[in-house]
Motif scaffolding. Structure first.
Motif, PDB file in Angstrom:
ATOM      1  N   ASP A   1       0.829  -1.210   0.000  1.00 32.86           N
ATOM      2  CA  ASP A   1       0.000   0.000   0.000  1.00 32.86           C
ATOM      3  C   ASP A   1       0.862   1.258   0.000  1.00 32.86           C
ATOM      4  N   LYS A   2       1.926   1.240   0.783  1.00 38.15           N
ATOM      5  CA  LYS A   2       2.828   2.392   0.845  1.00 38.15           C
ATOM      6  C   LYS A   2       3.478   2.631  -0.514  1.00 38.15           C
ATOM      7  N   ILE A   3       3.965   1.565  -1.140  1.00 34.62           N
ATOM      8  CA  ILE A   3       4.616   1.698  -2.447  1.00 34.62           C
ATOM      9  C   ILE A   3       3.597   2.159  -3.496  1.00 34.62           C
ATOM     10  N   LYS A   4       2.399   1.602  -3.481  1.00 29.58           N
ATOM     11  CA  LYS A   4       1.375   2.008  -4.455  1.00 29.58           C
ATOM     12  C   LYS A   4       1.025   3.488  -4.299  1.00 29.58           C
ATOM     13  N   ASN A   5       0.948   3.965  -3.060  1.00 25.66           N
ATOM     14  CA  ASN A   5       0.678   5.387  -2.824  1.00 25.66           C
ATOM     15  C   ASN A   5       1.830   6.246  -3.330  1.00 25.66           C
ATOM     16  N   GLU A   6       3.064   5.818  -3.071  1.00 24.90           N
ATOM     17  CA  GLU A   6       4.229   6.543  -3.576  1.00 24.90           C
ATOM     18  C   GLU A   6       4.232   6.540  -5.107  1.00 24.90           C
ATOM     19  N   ASN A   7       3.862   5.398  -5.696  1.00 28.24           N
ATOM     20  CA  ASN A   7       3.838   5.288  -7.155  1.00 28.24           C
ATOM     21  C   ASN A   7       2.793   6.219  -7.771  1.00 28.24           C
ATOM     22  N   LYS A   8       1.648   6.358  -7.118  1.00 26.26           N
ATOM     23  CA  LYS A   8       0.619   7.260  -7.637  1.00 26.26           C
ATOM     24  C   LYS A   8       1.142   8.689  -7.674  1.00 26.26           C
ATOM     25  N   ILE A   9       1.822   9.098  -6.617  1.00 24.28           N
ATOM     26  CA  ILE A   9       2.401  10.444  -6.567  1.00 24.28           C
ATOM     27  C   ILE A   9       3.457  10.601  -7.669  1.00 24.28           C
ATOM     28  N   LEU A  10       4.323   9.587  -7.814  1.00 25.21           N
ATOM     29  CA  LEU A  10       5.354   9.634  -8.859  1.00 25.21           C
ATOM     30  C   LEU A  10       4.742   9.732 -10.251  1.00 25.21           C
ATOM     31  N   LEU A  11       3.716   8.940 -10.515  1.00 27.41           N
ATOM     32  CA  LEU A  11       3.086   8.963 -11.840  1.00 27.41           C
ATOM     33  C   LEU A  11       2.399  10.299 -12.115  1.00 27.41           C
ATOM     34  N   ASP A  12       1.798  10.897 -11.089  1.00 27.72           N
ATOM     35  CA  ASP A  12       1.207  12.234 -11.255  1.00 27.72           C
ATOM     36  C   ASP A  12       2.286  13.261 -11.580  1.00 27.72           C
ATOM     37  N   ARG A  13       3.413  13.178 -10.885  1.00 25.28           N
ATOM     38  CA  ARG A  13       4.530  14.088 -11.149  1.00 25.28           C
ATOM     39  C   ARG A  13       5.137  13.825 -12.533  1.00 25.28           C
ATOM     40  N   PHE A  14       5.226  12.552 -12.918  1.00 23.75           N
ATOM     41  CA  PHE A  14       5.747  12.180 -14.225  1.00 23.75           C
ATOM     42  C   PHE A  14       4.841  12.743 -15.329  1.00 23.75           C
TER      43      PHE A  14
ATOM     44  N   LYS B   1       3.011  15.457 -15.170  1.00 24.50           N
ATOM     45  CA  LYS B   1       3.284  16.902 -15.248  1.00 24.50           C
ATOM     46  C   LYS B   1       4.610  17.157 -15.969  1.00 24.50           C
ATOM     47  N   TYR B   2       5.607  16.333 -15.676  1.00 20.71           N
ATOM     48  CA  TYR B   2       6.918  16.437 -16.318  1.00 20.71           C
ATOM     49  C   TYR B   2       6.784  16.276 -17.828  1.00 20.71           C
ATOM     50  N   LEU B   3       6.046  15.254 -18.262  1.00 19.50           N
ATOM     51  CA  LEU B   3       5.852  15.016 -19.694  1.00 19.50           C
ATOM     52  C   LEU B   3       5.047  16.138 -20.339  1.00 19.50           C
ATOM     53  N   THR B   4       4.050  16.656 -19.628  1.00 18.12           N
ATOM     54  CA  THR B   4       3.250  17.774 -20.132  1.00 18.12           C
ATOM     55  C   THR B   4       4.135  18.998 -20.345  1.00 18.12           C
ATOM     56  N   ASN B   5       5.025  19.251 -19.391  1.00 17.16           N
ATOM     57  CA  ASN B   5       5.945  20.390 -19.506  1.00 17.16           C
ATOM     58  C   ASN B   5       6.926  20.216 -20.657  1.00 17.16           C
ATOM     59  N   LYS B   6       7.162  18.971 -21.080  1.00 14.62           N
ATOM     60  CA  LYS B   6       8.040  18.686 -22.219  1.00 14.62           C
ATOM     61  C   LYS B   6       7.289  18.843 -23.546  1.00 14.62           C
ATOM     62  N   LYS B   7       5.995  19.216 -23.442  1.00 18.89           N
ATOM     63  CA  LYS B   7       5.154  19.480 -24.625  1.00 18.89           C
ATOM     64  C   LYS B   7       4.865  18.229 -25.460  1.00 18.89           C
ATOM     65  N   LEU B   8       4.808  17.069 -24.802  1.00 18.56           N
ATOM     66  CA  LEU B   8       4.434  15.845 -25.509  1.00 18.56           C
ATOM     67  C   LEU B   8       2.924  15.863 -25.759  1.00 18.56           C
TER      68      LEU B   8
ATOM     69  N   GLN C   1      14.758   8.982 -16.512  1.00 22.21           N
ATOM     70  CA  GLN C   1      15.356  10.313 -16.680  1.00 22.21           C
ATOM     71  C   GLN C   1      14.660  11.288 -15.731  1.00 22.21           C
ATOM     72  N   PHE C   2      13.344  11.204 -15.675  1.00 23.25           N
ATOM     73  CA  PHE C   2      12.551  12.000 -14.732  1.00 23.25           C
ATOM     74  C   PHE C   2      12.978  11.699 -13.294  1.00 23.25           C
ATOM     75  N   MET C   3      13.114  10.423 -12.966  1.00 26.19           N
ATOM     76  CA  MET C   3      13.513  10.033 -11.607  1.00 26.19           C
ATOM     77  C   MET C   3      14.886  10.603 -11.258  1.00 26.19           C
ATOM     78  N   PHE C   4      15.784  10.643 -12.226  1.00 31.19           N
ATOM     79  CA  PHE C   4      17.098  11.248 -12.007  1.00 31.19           C
ATOM     80  C   PHE C   4      16.953  12.749 -11.777  1.00 31.19           C
ATOM     81  N   GLU C   5      16.172  13.408 -12.620  1.00 26.50           N
ATOM     82  CA  GLU C   5      16.031  14.861 -12.535  1.00 26.50           C
ATOM     83  C   GLU C   5      15.404  15.323 -11.223  1.00 26.50           C
ATOM     84  N   ILE C   6      14.550  14.483 -10.625  1.00 25.10           N
ATOM     85  CA  ILE C   6      13.952  14.875  -9.335  1.00 25.10           C
ATOM     86  C   ILE C   6      14.760  14.353  -8.142  1.00 25.10           C
TER      87      ILE C   6
END
Length: 143
Positions: free
Chosen positions: A9-22, A24-31, A98-103
């Motif tokens: 459950d903890k990992i799934k919650n962390e993953n949801k946050i990561l995917l939401d941030r990812f 936003k990251y992709l959106t900012n890259k204009k994909l 790459q996103f994980m590295f950048e954050i």
């Protein structure tokens, strides 16, 4: 609820946050929305299905597992596995890490090792897929 369930459950919650941030990251890259959805779906399948399948592994500790995923598990477990879908996953997972590295979630060495493994092994993954789909090949000869 036992310790493993709490960990999952903890990992799934962390993953949801990561995917939401990812996302936003992709959106900012204009994909495009289609590309963003493809990358999110591929990353989600990797971190929430594969990395949690045997024993819970966090996304930040999962970069070393991409070869096991694309060269074996994905081929056997994803009915849609194809050369194209493996290539799409390679692109998505490279972008994700790459996103994980950048954050600051993974060190540069982990990203470099992931990129090197992909470069060195992707043709073997395609060959594993070809053999897996060939009814005349004994699966024990693949793995």
């Amino acid at each position: 609820m036992d310790k493993v369930d709490n960990s999952l459950d903890k990992i799934k919650n962390e993953n949801k946050i990561l995917l939401d941030r990812f996302e936003k990251y992709l959106t900012n890259k204009k994909l495009s929305r289609v590309s963003i959805d493809k990358h999110i779906g591929n990353a989600d399948f990797f971190i929430n299905d594969f990395l949690l399948y045997y024993e819970p592994i966090t996304a930040k500790d999962g970069s070393s597992q991409v070869g096991c995923f694309l060269g074996d598990w994905f081929i056997r477990k994803a009915m849609w596995a194809s050369v194209t879908s493996i290539k799409e996953n390679i692109t998505s997972l490279k972008k994700f890490y790459q996103f994980m590295f950048e954050i600051g979630e993974i060190p540069k060495d982990d990203l470099f090792e992931l990129e090197e493994e992909i470069k060195e092994c992707k043709d073997d993954w395609f060959e594993n897929l070809r053999k897996y789909d060939d009814p005349d090949v004994d699966l024990e000869d693949i793995w």
